[in-house]
Design a protein around this motif. Structure first.
Motif, PDB file in Angstrom:
ATOM      1  N   VAL A   1       0.837  -1.202   0.000  1.00 27.19           N
ATOM      2  CA  VAL A   1       0.000   0.000   0.000  1.00 27.19           C
ATOM      3  C   VAL A   1       0.867   1.246   0.000  1.00 27.19           C
ATOM      4  CG1 VAL A   1      -1.606   1.359   1.395  1.00 27.19           C
ATOM      5  CG2 VAL A   1      -2.019  -1.083   1.050  1.00 27.19           C
ATOM      6  N   ASP A   2       1.912   1.252   0.819  1.00 20.79           N
ATOM      7  CA  ASP A   2       2.734   2.451   0.980  1.00 20.79           C
ATOM      8  C   ASP A   2       3.795   2.619  -0.108  1.00 20.79           C
ATOM      9  OD1 ASP A   2       1.265   2.877   3.245  1.00 20.79           O
ATOM     10  OD2 ASP A   2       2.908   2.560   4.664  1.00 20.79           O
ATOM     11  N   HIS A   3       4.268   1.497  -0.697  1.00 15.25           N
ATOM     12  CA  HIS A   3       5.416   1.585  -1.597  1.00 15.25           C
ATOM     13  C   HIS A   3       5.207   0.889  -2.936  1.00 15.25           C
ATOM     14  CE1 HIS A   3       7.997   3.312   1.566  1.00 15.25           C
ATOM     15  NE2 HIS A   3       7.353   2.504   2.384  1.00 15.25           N
ATOM     16  N   GLY A   4       4.061   0.250  -3.147  1.00 13.41           N
ATOM     17  CA  GLY A   4       3.785  -0.422  -4.405  1.00 13.41           C
ATOM     18  C   GLY A   4       3.358   0.563  -5.486  1.00 13.41           C
ATOM     19  N   PRO A   5       3.041   0.045  -6.661  1.00 15.05           N
ATOM     20  CA  PRO A   5       2.961  -1.360  -7.056  1.00 15.05           C
ATOM     21  C   PRO A   5       4.331  -2.026  -7.173  1.00 15.05           C
ATOM     22  CG  PRO A   5       1.696   0.050  -8.552  1.00 15.05           C
ATOM     23  CD  PRO A   5       2.597   0.938  -7.755  1.00 15.05           C
ATOM     24  N   PHE A   6       4.329  -3.369  -6.988  1.00 15.78           N
ATOM     25  CA  PHE A   6       5.515  -4.196  -7.120  1.00 15.78           C
ATOM     26  C   PHE A   6       5.259  -5.325  -8.111  1.00 15.78           C
ATOM     27  CE2 PHE A   6       6.183  -2.746  -2.656  1.00 15.78           C
ATOM     28  CZ  PHE A   6       7.489  -2.280  -2.749  1.00 15.78           C
ATOM     29  N   VAL A   7       6.327  -5.783  -8.721  1.00 13.47           N
ATOM     30  CA  VAL A   7       6.404  -7.142  -9.244  1.00 13.47           C
ATOM     31  C   VAL A   7       7.002  -7.976  -8.121  1.00 13.47           C
ATOM     32  CG1 VAL A   7       7.610  -8.662 -10.857  1.00 13.47           C
ATOM     33  CG2 VAL A   7       6.590  -6.527 -11.665  1.00 13.47           C
ATOM     34  N   ILE A   8       6.443  -9.152  -7.893  1.00 18.35           N
ATOM     35  CA  ILE A   8       6.837  -9.952  -6.735  1.00 18.35           C
ATOM     36  C   ILE A   8       7.493 -11.246  -7.175  1.00 18.35           C
ATOM     37  CG2 ILE A   8       5.970 -11.263  -4.749  1.00 18.35           C
ATOM     38  CD1 ILE A   8       3.718  -9.170  -4.576  1.00 18.35           C
ATOM     39  N   ILE A   9       8.640 -11.550  -6.565  1.00 15.32           N
ATOM     40  CA  ILE A   9       9.197 -12.903  -6.601  1.00 15.32           C
ATOM     41  C   ILE A   9       9.103 -13.432  -5.180  1.00 15.32           C
ATOM     42  CG2 ILE A   9      11.236 -14.345  -6.917  1.00 15.32           C
ATOM     43  CD1 ILE A   9      12.128 -12.537  -9.150  1.00 15.32           C
ATOM     44  N   THR A  10       8.379 -14.520  -5.014  1.00 16.30           N
ATOM     45  CA  THR A  10       8.169 -15.083  -3.686  1.00 16.30           C
ATOM     46  C   THR A  10       8.608 -16.529  -3.676  1.00 16.30           C
ATOM     47  OG1 THR A  10       6.538 -15.389  -1.909  1.00 16.30           O
ATOM     48  CG2 THR A  10       5.775 -15.760  -4.168  1.00 16.30           C
ATOM     49  N   HIS A  11       9.012 -17.013  -2.507  1.00 14.91           N
ATOM     50  CA  HIS A  11       9.587 -18.352  -2.399  1.00 14.91           C
ATOM     51  C   HIS A  11       8.940 -19.128  -1.268  1.00 14.91           C
ATOM     52  CE1 HIS A  11      13.066 -21.085  -1.014  1.00 14.91           C
ATOM     53  NE2 HIS A  11      12.668 -21.573  -2.172  1.00 14.91           N
TER      54      HIS A  11
ATOM     55  N   LYS B   1      -1.917  -3.025  -6.500  1.00 16.99           N
ATOM     56  CA  LYS B   1      -0.543  -2.806  -6.045  1.00 16.99           C
ATOM     57  C   LYS B   1       0.400  -3.940  -6.418  1.00 16.99           C
ATOM     58  CE  LYS B   1      -1.321   1.124  -3.891  1.00 16.99           C
ATOM     59  NZ  LYS B   1      -0.646   2.384  -4.313  1.00 16.99           N
ATOM     60  N   VAL B   2      -0.094  -4.922  -7.155  1.00 23.46           N
ATOM     61  CA  VAL B   2       0.733  -6.063  -7.564  1.00 23.46           C
ATOM     62  C   VAL B   2       0.624  -6.205  -9.078  1.00 23.46           C
ATOM     63  CG1 VAL B   2       1.111  -8.543  -7.372  1.00 23.46           C
ATOM     64  CG2 VAL B   2       0.447  -7.226  -5.342  1.00 23.46           C
ATOM     65  N   ALA B   3       1.773  -6.116  -9.775  1.00 28.39           N
ATOM     66  CA  ALA B   3       1.771  -6.174 -11.240  1.00 28.39           C
ATOM     67  C   ALA B   3       1.973  -7.584 -11.768  1.00 28.39           C
ATOM     68  CB  ALA B   3       2.856  -5.256 -11.797  1.00 28.39           C
ATOM     69  N   ALA B   4       2.646  -8.436 -11.011  1.00 20.28           N
ATOM     70  CA  ALA B   4       2.880  -9.821 -11.418  1.00 20.28           C
ATOM     71  C   ALA B   4       3.420 -10.579 -10.217  1.00 20.28           C
ATOM     72  CB  ALA B   4       3.865  -9.906 -12.577  1.00 20.28           C
TER      73      ALA B   4
ATOM     74  N   HIS C   1      -6.249  -9.772 -13.471  1.00 19.41           N
ATOM     75  CA  HIS C   1      -5.324  -9.045 -14.344  1.00 19.41           C
ATOM     76  C   HIS C   1      -3.865  -9.292 -13.989  1.00 19.41           C
ATOM     77  CE1 HIS C   1      -5.526  -6.704 -10.678  1.00 19.41           C
ATOM     78  NE2 HIS C   1      -4.458  -6.042 -11.063  1.00 19.41           N
ATOM     79  N   ILE C   2      -3.577 -10.065 -12.935  1.00 24.53           N
ATOM     80  CA  ILE C   2      -2.204 -10.246 -12.449  1.00 24.53           C
ATOM     81  C   ILE C   2      -1.640 -11.559 -13.003  1.00 24.53           C
ATOM     82  CG2 ILE C   2      -0.722 -10.500 -10.426  1.00 24.53           C
ATOM     83  CD1 ILE C   2      -2.803  -8.934  -8.820  1.00 24.53           C
ATOM     84  N   PRO C   3      -0.654 -11.517 -13.892  1.00 29.90           N
ATOM     85  CA  PRO C   3      -0.069 -12.767 -14.404  1.00 29.90           C
ATOM     86  C   PRO C   3       0.725 -13.482 -13.309  1.00 29.90           C
ATOM     87  CG  PRO C   3       1.160 -10.881 -15.213  1.00 29.90           C
ATOM     88  CD  PRO C   3      -0.036 -10.322 -14.495  1.00 29.90           C
ATOM     89  N   HIS C   4       0.637 -14.817 -13.298  1.00 33.58           N
ATOM     90  CA  HIS C   4       1.323 -15.656 -12.331  1.00 33.58           C
ATOM     91  C   HIS C   4       2.277 -16.596 -13.068  1.00 33.58           C
ATOM     92  CE1 HIS C   4      -1.965 -14.267  -9.831  1.00 33.58           C
ATOM     93  NE2 HIS C   4      -1.577 -14.988  -8.793  1.00 33.58           N
ATOM     94  N   LEU C   5       3.471 -16.772 -12.517  1.00 28.52           N
ATOM     95  CA  LEU C   5       4.419 -17.758 -13.010  1.00 28.52           C
ATOM     96  C   LEU C   5       4.839 -18.648 -11.847  1.00 28.52           C
ATOM     97  CD1 LEU C   5       6.396 -18.936 -15.146  1.00 28.52           C
ATOM     98  CD2 LEU C   5       8.065 -17.219 -14.362  1.00 28.52           C
ATOM     99  N   PHE C   6       4.712 -19.961 -12.028  1.00 29.14           N
ATOM    100  CA  PHE C   6       5.160 -20.932 -11.032  1.00 29.14           C
ATOM    101  C   PHE C   6       6.426 -21.598 -11.545  1.00 29.14           C
ATOM    102  CE2 PHE C   6       0.640 -20.410 -10.294  1.00 29.14           C
ATOM    103  CZ  PHE C   6       0.579 -20.283  -8.918  1.00 29.14           C
TER     104      PHE C   6
END
Length: 326
Positions: free
Chosen positions: A195-205, A222-225, A247-252
């Motif tokens: 909320v404070d610093h996005g939008p982000f592209v996220i890599i999560t593990h 606030k999330v682009a991918a 609208h948010i693309p996901h990659l696994f």
């Protein structure tokens, strides 16, 4: 991908975000010797504290090529060091994606790394969980189930593993105790961050997947991918706000040796159901199964394996294909 040798940096900084004030009353005073040679001090442990905050380090480029900053989210029992220098001393994904043109934010979630602890059990309920070397060796698929023999030198690694086995003890120095009762606080801190610093592209593990998916559902603008690297955490489809993330693309992204891991055989069906639910709502979901692509030997810690630059370049190609680069 060829990268420039040097980076032109706009700024480097950090922040603590989320959290709350907690008050403790009713604990007894006690004597504490803080420094040898000094007299003991009477300490009153009662009072007001800031707790349940997250720590985030950022590096921002003078001329980023990416449309949005990249947020790197670690997994369970780990912290943001996951993405910094690798255990074998080679540069990690923080450096790689900076050189690829991304502003990069690296999080230490609640209770991890520089986010700091709170008193337990008064504030953090329950007790911290400490991951053994045996658990990490087998759960992270460096070796097969039952292969640990007291040390990495005495244990059998998976044939062809790309994890730097000689650096395993160095890797375990970054293992961080975790609580199983802090998910709500962690989710709140991640949500506040976007909320404070996005939008982000996220890599999560790994465990971080659940926080990323829920963060996107709560704040889809606030999330682009989302790039989910072997997520072990994910929402229950019947309880998830999937329509919000159409609208948010996901990659696994998946590494090797899945079929021989009882734990991952247990986890994958739930994740497959979540992926199916995303697709049913017209969410773009792509899979990067590295062994099926002819890339063998990756452990659960793909960002630390010896081919981590190759994996990063494949992710970068996917991001570029989603028009997330300028």
């Amino acid at each position: 991908m060829e990268h420039p040798q040097f980076l032109s940096i706009r700024d480097i900084g950090s922040l603590h975000i989320g959290g709350r004030e907690a008050v403790i009353n009713g604990l007894a005073e006690r004597k504490v010797l803080y420094s040898p040679g000094n007299p003991p001090v009477t300490v009153n442990p009662n009072g007001e504290f800031e707790v349940e905050q997250m720590y985030v380090q950022y590096v921002r480029l003078a001329a980023p090529k990416a449309r949005y900053p990249l947020l790197l989210m670690h997994g369970g029992g780990l912290c943001g060091v996951t993405y910094e220098t690798k255990p074998d001393g080679q540069p990690g994904w923080q450096s790689w994606f900076l050189h690829a043109g991304h502003d990069v934010y690296v999080a230490d979630a609640v209770e991890r790394g520089r986010a700091a602890w709170a008193r337990s059990p008064e504030i953090f309920q329950g007790e911290p969980q400490f991951r053994t070397k045996a658990e990490a060796w087998e759960l992270f698929r460096i070796g097969a189930d039952g292969s640990w023999r007291g040390s990495s030198a005495a244990s059998s690694a998976n044939p062809g593993t790309l994890f730097p086995v000689t650096a395993f003890d160095q890797f375990m120095k970054q293992a961080t105790p975790r609580w199983t009762t802090t998910d709500a606080a962690t989710q709140a801190a991640y949500n506040q961050l976007v909320v404070d610093h996005g939008p982000f592209v996220i890599i999560t593990h790994s465990q971080g997947g659940n926080f990323a998916f829920k963060m996107a559902a709560a704040h889809p603008d606030k999330v682009a991918a989302i790039v989910a690297v072997e997520p072990s955490g994910f929402p229950v489809p019947s309880q998830a706000s999937i329509a919000a993330v159409r609208h948010i693309p996901h990659l696994f992204v998946w590494g090797d040796y899945m079929a021989s891991s009882a734990n991952w055989q247990r986890i994958r069906p739930g994740l497959d159901q979540y992926s199916k639910a995303l697709r049913a709502q017209a969410v773009t979901v792509d899979e990067m199964d590295l062994p099926a692509m002819g890339i063998a030997g990756n452990s659960h810690m793909l960002m630390m394996d010896t081919n981590s630059n190759l994996v990063a370049s494949l992710i970068q190609e996917w991001l570029a294909g989603k028009r997330l680069m300028n």
